[in-house]
Design an enzyme around this catalytic site. Sequence first.
Site, PDB file in Angstrom:
ATOM      1  N   ARG A   1      -3.806  -8.435   1.998  1.00  0.00           N
ATOM      2  CA  ARG A   1      -2.595  -8.749   1.582  1.00  0.00           C
ATOM      3  C   ARG A   1      -1.496  -8.813   2.781  1.00  0.00           C
ATOM      4  O   ARG A   1      -1.704  -7.628   3.769  1.00  0.00           O
ATOM      5  CB  ARG A   1      -1.912  -7.696   0.465  1.00  0.00           C
ATOM      6  CG  ARG A   1      -2.626  -7.878  -0.712  1.00  0.00           C
ATOM      7  CD  ARG A   1      -1.904  -8.827  -1.572  1.00  0.00           C
ATOM      8  NE  ARG A   1      -2.914  -8.942  -2.709  1.00  0.00           N
ATOM      9  CZ  ARG A   1      -3.451 -10.336  -2.969  1.00  0.00           C
ATOM     10  NH1 ARG A   1      -3.201 -11.219  -2.310  1.00  0.00           N
ATOM     11  NH2 ARG A   1      -4.109 -10.311  -4.026  1.00  0.00           N
TER      12      ARG A   1
ATOM     13  N   SER B   1       1.358  -7.504   3.118  1.00  0.00           N
ATOM     14  CA  SER B   1       2.145  -6.237   2.930  1.00  0.00           C
ATOM     15  C   SER B   1       1.341  -5.092   3.449  1.00  0.00           C
ATOM     16  O   SER B   1       1.592  -3.772   3.683  1.00  0.00           O
ATOM     17  CB  SER B   1       2.270  -5.960   1.675  1.00  0.00           C
ATOM     18  OG  SER B   1       1.042  -6.042   0.841  1.00  0.00           O
ATOM     19  N   ARG B   2       0.198  -5.276   3.656  1.00  0.00           N
ATOM     20  CA  ARG B   2      -1.058  -4.410   3.899  1.00  0.00           C
ATOM     21  C   ARG B   2      -1.440  -3.304   2.785  1.00  0.00           C
ATOM     22  O   ARG B   2      -2.156  -2.458   2.601  1.00  0.00           O
ATOM     23  CB  ARG B   2      -0.612  -3.251   5.148  1.00  0.00           C
ATOM     24  CG  ARG B   2      -0.271  -3.958   6.422  1.00  0.00           C
ATOM     25  CD  ARG B   2      -1.160  -3.709   7.373  1.00  0.00           C
ATOM     26  NE  ARG B   2      -1.164  -4.519   8.338  1.00  0.00           N
ATOM     27  CZ  ARG B   2      -2.260  -5.517   9.001  1.00  0.00           C
ATOM     28  NH1 ARG B   2      -3.575  -5.147   8.602  1.00  0.00           N
ATOM     29  NH2 ARG B   2      -2.287  -6.172   9.866  1.00  0.00           N
ATOM     30  N   LEU B   3      -0.819  -3.817   1.487  1.00  0.00           N
ATOM     31  CA  LEU B   3      -1.203  -3.130   0.400  1.00  0.00           C
ATOM     32  C   LEU B   3      -2.418  -3.757  -0.237  1.00  0.00           C
ATOM     33  O   LEU B   3      -2.291  -4.350  -1.201  1.00  0.00           O
ATOM     34  CB  LEU B   3       0.163  -2.685  -0.663  1.00  0.00           C
ATOM     35  CG  LEU B   3       1.120  -2.119  -0.022  1.00  0.00           C
ATOM     36  CD1 LEU B   3       2.275  -2.096  -0.923  1.00  0.00           C
ATOM     37  CD2 LEU B   3       0.349  -0.782   0.131  1.00  0.00           C
ATOM     38  N   HIS B   4      -3.453  -3.739   0.539  1.00  0.00           N
ATOM     39  CA  HIS B   4      -4.611  -4.700   0.177  1.00  0.00           C
ATOM     40  C   HIS B   4      -5.020  -4.227  -1.390  1.00  0.00           C
ATOM     41  O   HIS B   4      -5.048  -3.250  -1.710  1.00  0.00           O
ATOM     42  CB  HIS B   4      -5.698  -4.633   0.954  1.00  0.00           C
ATOM     43  CG  HIS B   4      -5.191  -4.467   2.607  1.00  0.00           C
ATOM     44  ND1 HIS B   4      -4.526  -5.663   3.010  1.00  0.00           N
ATOM     45  CD2 HIS B   4      -5.422  -3.673   3.384  1.00  0.00           C
ATOM     46  CE1 HIS B   4      -4.144  -5.613   4.376  1.00  0.00           C
ATOM     47  NE2 HIS B   4      -4.611  -4.352   4.532  1.00  0.00           N
TER      48      HIS B   4
END
Length: 203
Positions: A179, A181-184
């Site tokens: 993602r 957002s890095r909130l994979h």
Amino acid sequence: MDRPIDNQIPFDVQDAGRDPYALFDRWFTAAMQFDPHNAAVAALATVSSENRPSLRYILLKKQGVEGFVFYTNYESRKGVELAGNPAAALTFWWPAFERQVRVEGDVHPVSEAESDAYFASRPRESQISAWASPQSRSIVEPVTLDVYQEQFAGQQIVRPAYWGGLVLVPSRFEFWQGRASRLHDRVQFSCSESGWQIDRLAP
Ligand SMILES: Cc1cc2nc3c(=O)[nH]c(=O)nc-3n(C[C@H](O)[C@H](O)[C@H](O)COP(=O)(O)O)c2cc1C
């Protein structure tokens, strides 16, 4: 390179379904359509008799409920390590989709008939190179095909007994969707007595 999908679409435990093989097929088919030369490449981790890990790329040749099949020299470093300890892991990375899939399980040889059929389907040069290369051994001169080309001239080439298929039978899968957002998103399937247990993991 344009991303073929919108990587902002959330991928949730619900979207993953109940069947990790079906989800793998969906992601693998998309990756193969986008990049047929590289999508089947996976890193294969094995463990030595001294419990030291080693890692190398292999080419996935077949996958399904029987497992993930690749071909190699059984006397290579990976072959020897797997004969001593069948535990192994495969990791795929499909950058255009920002997707990683990890598969873990035990490895065993495919049937002789399956290895024979696959060997027979290979180009003649690849068949000869299976004979010519003592994979992973120390050699003095670069391997050449000449000697075996002469030896096999005009003949059908049979599979060497030390070369064939291995199949990793999964006990754990992990599907990772990157993602921005890095909130994979990470979804894990682990084999339990009552079937696949499905968990969302923190990124
Ligand atoms: C993209 C790619 C695909 C490869 N596919 C295979 C394969 O399917 N089988 C194989 O034996 N080696 C394959 N190799 C070579 C292995 O990475 C490795 O060098 C070789 O198998 C010896 O590994 P080992 O000494 O750990 O046994 C591939 C290498 C690359 C870069």
